[in-house]
Design a protein around this motif. Structure first.
Motif, PDB file in Angstrom:
ATOM      1  N   MET A 156       0.833  -1.187   0.000  1.00  0.00           N
ATOM      2  CA  MET A 156       0.000   0.000   0.000  1.00  0.00           C
ATOM      3  C   MET A 156       0.873   1.242   0.000  1.00  0.00           C
ATOM      4  SD  MET A 156      -2.722   1.056   2.917  1.00  0.00           S
ATOM      5  CE  MET A 156      -3.053   2.755   3.195  1.00  0.00           C
ATOM      6  N   ASP A 157       0.603   2.163  -0.911  1.00  0.00           N
ATOM      7  CA  ASP A 157       1.309   3.433  -0.937  1.00  0.00           C
ATOM      8  C   ASP A 157       0.717   4.352   0.114  1.00  0.00           C
ATOM      9  OD1 ASP A 157       2.979   2.705  -2.978  1.00  0.00           O
ATOM     10  OD2 ASP A 157       1.689   3.526  -4.542  1.00  0.00           O
ATOM     11  N   PHE A 158       1.585   5.078   0.786  1.00  0.00           N
ATOM     12  CA  PHE A 158       1.117   6.009   1.783  1.00  0.00           C
ATOM     13  C   PHE A 158       0.947   7.381   1.154  1.00  0.00           C
ATOM     14  CE2 PHE A 158       3.002   2.754   4.457  1.00  0.00           C
ATOM     15  CZ  PHE A 158       2.034   2.613   5.421  1.00  0.00           C
ATOM     16  N   PRO A 159       0.000   8.169   1.660  1.00  0.00           N
ATOM     17  CA  PRO A 159      -0.188   9.522   1.134  1.00  0.00           C
ATOM     18  C   PRO A 159       1.055  10.383   1.379  1.00  0.00           C
ATOM     19  CG  PRO A 159      -2.026   8.873   2.560  1.00  0.00           C
ATOM     20  CD  PRO A 159      -0.962   7.837   2.697  1.00  0.00           C
ATOM     21  N   ALA A 160       1.202  11.418   0.578  1.00  0.00           N
ATOM     22  CA  ALA A 160       2.391  12.280   0.628  1.00  0.00           C
ATOM     23  C   ALA A 160       2.608  12.932   1.984  1.00  0.00           C
ATOM     24  CB  ALA A 160       2.289  13.356  -0.452  1.00  0.00           C
ATOM     25  N   TRP A 161       1.554  13.131   2.763  1.00  0.00           N
ATOM     26  CA  TRP A 161       1.717  13.819   4.046  1.00  0.00           C
ATOM     27  C   TRP A 161       2.238  12.898   5.150  1.00  0.00           C
ATOM     28  CZ3 TRP A 161      -2.930  13.582   1.431  1.00  0.00           C
ATOM     29  CH2 TRP A 161      -3.868  12.660   1.902  1.00  0.00           C
ATOM     30  N   HIS A 162       2.308  11.607   4.913  1.00  0.00           N
ATOM     31  CA  HIS A 162       2.793  10.675   5.940  1.00  0.00           C
ATOM     32  C   HIS A 162       4.307  10.617   6.064  1.00  0.00           C
ATOM     33  CE1 HIS A 162      -0.715   8.033   7.299  1.00  0.00           C
ATOM     34  NE2 HIS A 162      -1.208   9.128   6.784  1.00  0.00           N
ATOM     35  N   GLY A 163       5.032  10.899   4.975  1.00  0.00           N
ATOM     36  CA  GLY A 163       6.482  10.816   5.026  1.00  0.00           C
ATOM     37  C   GLY A 163       7.068  10.728   3.634  1.00  0.00           C
ATOM     38  N   PRO A 164       8.379  10.588   3.558  1.00  0.00           N
ATOM     39  CA  PRO A 164       9.041  10.553   2.258  1.00  0.00           C
ATOM     40  C   PRO A 164       8.559   9.373   1.419  1.00  0.00           C
ATOM     41  CG  PRO A 164      10.651  10.523   4.052  1.00  0.00           C
ATOM     42  CD  PRO A 164       9.300  10.451   4.671  1.00  0.00           C
ATOM     43  N   PRO A 165       8.501   9.557   0.100  1.00  0.00           N
ATOM     44  CA  PRO A 165       8.102   8.445  -0.758  1.00  0.00           C
ATOM     45  C   PRO A 165       9.132   7.323  -0.713  1.00  0.00           C
ATOM     46  CG  PRO A 165       8.870  10.301  -2.067  1.00  0.00           C
ATOM     47  CD  PRO A 165       8.837  10.755  -0.645  1.00  0.00           C
ATOM     48  N   ARG A 166       8.659   6.117  -0.879  1.00  0.00           N
ATOM     49  CA  ARG A 166       9.537   4.941  -0.788  1.00  0.00           C
ATOM     50  C   ARG A 166      10.161   4.565  -2.117  1.00  0.00           C
ATOM     51  NH1 ARG A 166       5.498   1.522   3.103  1.00  0.00           N
ATOM     52  NH2 ARG A 166       5.815   2.848   4.915  1.00  0.00           N
ATOM     53  N   ASP A 167       9.798   5.266  -3.185  1.00  0.00           N
ATOM     54  CA  ASP A 167      10.303   4.886  -4.500  1.00  0.00           C
ATOM     55  C   ASP A 167      10.919   6.062  -5.266  1.00  0.00           C
ATOM     56  OD1 ASP A 167       7.978   6.285  -4.914  1.00  0.00           O
ATOM     57  OD2 ASP A 167       7.100   4.827  -6.290  1.00  0.00           O
ATOM     58  N   ILE A 168      11.393   7.054  -4.531  1.00  0.00           N
ATOM     59  CA  ILE A 168      12.049   8.217  -5.136  1.00  0.00           C
ATOM     60  C   ILE A 168      13.337   8.505  -4.367  1.00  0.00           C
ATOM     61  CG2 ILE A 168      11.877  10.706  -5.567  1.00  0.00           C
ATOM     62  CD1 ILE A 168       8.898  10.340  -5.991  1.00  0.00           C
ATOM     63  N   LEU A 169      14.398   8.765  -5.127  1.00  0.00           N
ATOM     64  CA  LEU A 169      15.669   9.169  -4.541  1.00  0.00           C
ATOM     65  C   LEU A 169      15.625  10.682  -4.373  1.00  0.00           C
ATOM     66  CD1 LEU A 169      18.570   8.485  -3.667  1.00  0.00           C
ATOM     67  CD2 LEU A 169      19.244   8.800  -6.062  1.00  0.00           C
ATOM     68  N   GLY A 170      15.514  11.127  -3.125  1.00  0.00           N
ATOM     69  CA  GLY A 170      15.478  12.556  -2.844  1.00  0.00           C
ATOM     70  C   GLY A 170      16.827  13.184  -3.128  1.00  0.00           C
ATOM     71  N   HIS A 171      16.823  14.494  -3.259  1.00  0.00           N
ATOM     72  CA  HIS A 171      18.055  15.223  -3.557  1.00  0.00           C
ATOM     73  C   HIS A 171      18.346  16.215  -2.425  1.00  0.00           C
ATOM     74  CE1 HIS A 171      21.155  16.408  -6.414  1.00  0.00           C
ATOM     75  NE2 HIS A 171      20.964  17.649  -5.973  1.00  0.00           N
TER      76      HIS A 171
ATOM     77  N   GLU B  60       7.023  16.213  -3.477  1.00  0.00           N
ATOM     78  CA  GLU B  60       5.876  16.658  -2.684  1.00  0.00           C
ATOM     79  C   GLU B  60       6.198  17.084  -1.253  1.00  0.00           C
ATOM     80  OE1 GLU B  60       2.017  14.846  -3.318  1.00  0.00           O
ATOM     81  OE2 GLU B  60       3.051  13.315  -4.499  1.00  0.00           O
ATOM     82  N   GLY B  61       7.464  17.102  -0.868  1.00  0.00           N
ATOM     83  CA  GLY B  61       7.817  17.489   0.489  1.00  0.00           C
ATOM     84  C   GLY B  61       9.314  17.372   0.684  1.00  0.00           C
ATOM     85  N   CYS B  62       9.756  17.530   1.925  1.00  0.00           N
ATOM     86  CA  CYS B  62      11.193  17.387   2.183  1.00  0.00           C
ATOM     87  C   CYS B  62      11.431  16.769   3.554  1.00  0.00           C
ATOM     88  CB  CYS B  62      11.916  18.721   2.053  1.00  0.00           C
ATOM     89  SG  CYS B  62      11.474  19.976   3.245  1.00  0.00           S
ATOM     90  N   GLY B  63      12.480  15.988   3.601  1.00  0.00           N
ATOM     91  CA  GLY B  63      12.944  15.425   4.857  1.00  0.00           C
ATOM     92  C   GLY B  63      13.900  16.415   5.513  1.00  0.00           C
TER      93      GLY B  63
ATOM     94  N   TRP C 128       5.509  18.564   4.758  1.00  0.00           N
ATOM     95  CA  TRP C 128       4.618  18.459   3.607  1.00  0.00           C
ATOM     96  C   TRP C 128       3.660  19.636   3.621  1.00  0.00           C
ATOM     97  CZ3 TRP C 128      -0.730  18.205   3.698  1.00  0.00           C
ATOM     98  CH2 TRP C 128      -1.337  17.974   2.468  1.00  0.00           C
ATOM     99  N   PRO C 129       3.388  20.211   2.472  1.00  0.00           N
ATOM    100  CA  PRO C 129       3.976  19.951   1.160  1.00  0.00           C
ATOM    101  C   PRO C 129       5.351  20.596   1.061  1.00  0.00           C
ATOM    102  CG  PRO C 129       2.400  21.745   0.997  1.00  0.00           C
ATOM    103  CD  PRO C 129       2.360  21.247   2.427  1.00  0.00           C
ATOM    104  N   LEU C 130       5.929  20.512  -0.116  1.00  0.00           N
ATOM    105  CA  LEU C 130       7.207  21.163  -0.369  1.00  0.00           C
ATOM    106  C   LEU C 130       7.068  22.645  -0.034  1.00  0.00           C
ATOM    107  CD1 LEU C 130       9.899  20.172  -1.588  1.00  0.00           C
ATOM    108  CD2 LEU C 130       9.128  21.096  -3.772  1.00  0.00           C
TER     109      LEU C 130
END
Length: 176
Positions: free
Chosen positions: A1-16, A42-45, A133-135
């Motif tokens: 299950m994919d989590f919504p963008a407001w829950h945390g960083p995406p699991r399938d994107i390499l952040g920069h 959609e956001g930042c860690g 979230w959001p960015l």
């Protein structure tokens, strides 16, 4: 299950990483620093570095620094404040989206994601991972901290939202 963008960083994107690292506040006993920002579409860690030294602090204050289950001193408060007046803190996150992930909360959100810490009899260090979230919008915004028991009054530093937005453009999906 994919989590919504407001829950945390995406699991399938390499952040920069965004080129932001700065002190937020320092006192005789504590340092709070923004260690790094990792941007996604959609956001930042955010990695917040928290360090304390006991020095002359009384046991009652030092003993509150972290609880038996690793929770931080409740006196430590932080958040973000945007030019439009919106703001977010991790305390604000008792939102319906946790119970029903499809319920979209009101942005912005600052969510505690993880924490690593270590301590000795006279020092404490913690890297606290958060999700914003959001960015953030391009332009400046503020990161705010207050930690009265460690001698830090409410302090705000300016963060470059444009650098975070530029870094987000360089985030890459794991699979094309």
């Amino acid at each position: 299950m994919d989590f919504p963008a407001w829950h945390g960083p995406p699991r399938d994107i390499l952040g920069h990483p965004a080129p932001i690292a700065q002190f937020v506040a320092r006192s005789e006993h504590a340092v709070v620093a923004l260690q790094q920002f990792i941007a996604y579409p959609e956001g930042c860690g955010i990695t917040l570095r928290i360090t304390a030294r006991r020095g002359s602090l009384p046991e009652t204050v030092w003993g509150r620094l972290y609880g038996p289950h690793g929770e931080m001193d409740p006196d430590l408060r932080f958040g973000v404040r945007f030019p439009d007046g919106s703001r977010a803190t991790p305390v604000d996150n008792a939102f319906p989206g946790w119970a029903r992930p499809t319920d979209r909360p009101e942005p912005p959100m600052l969510v505690d994601v993880a924490s690593e810490s270590g301590s000795s009899a006279d020092s404490y260090g913690c890297d606290r991972q958060m999700w914003l979230w959001p960015l953030p919008p391009p332009g400046p915004f503020e990161f705010v901290v207050e930690w009265q028991s460690m001698g830090i009054d409410m302090t705000a530093v300016t963060v470059d939202g444009t650098a975070i937005a530029r870094a987000a453009e360089k985030a890459q999906p794991y699979w094309p």
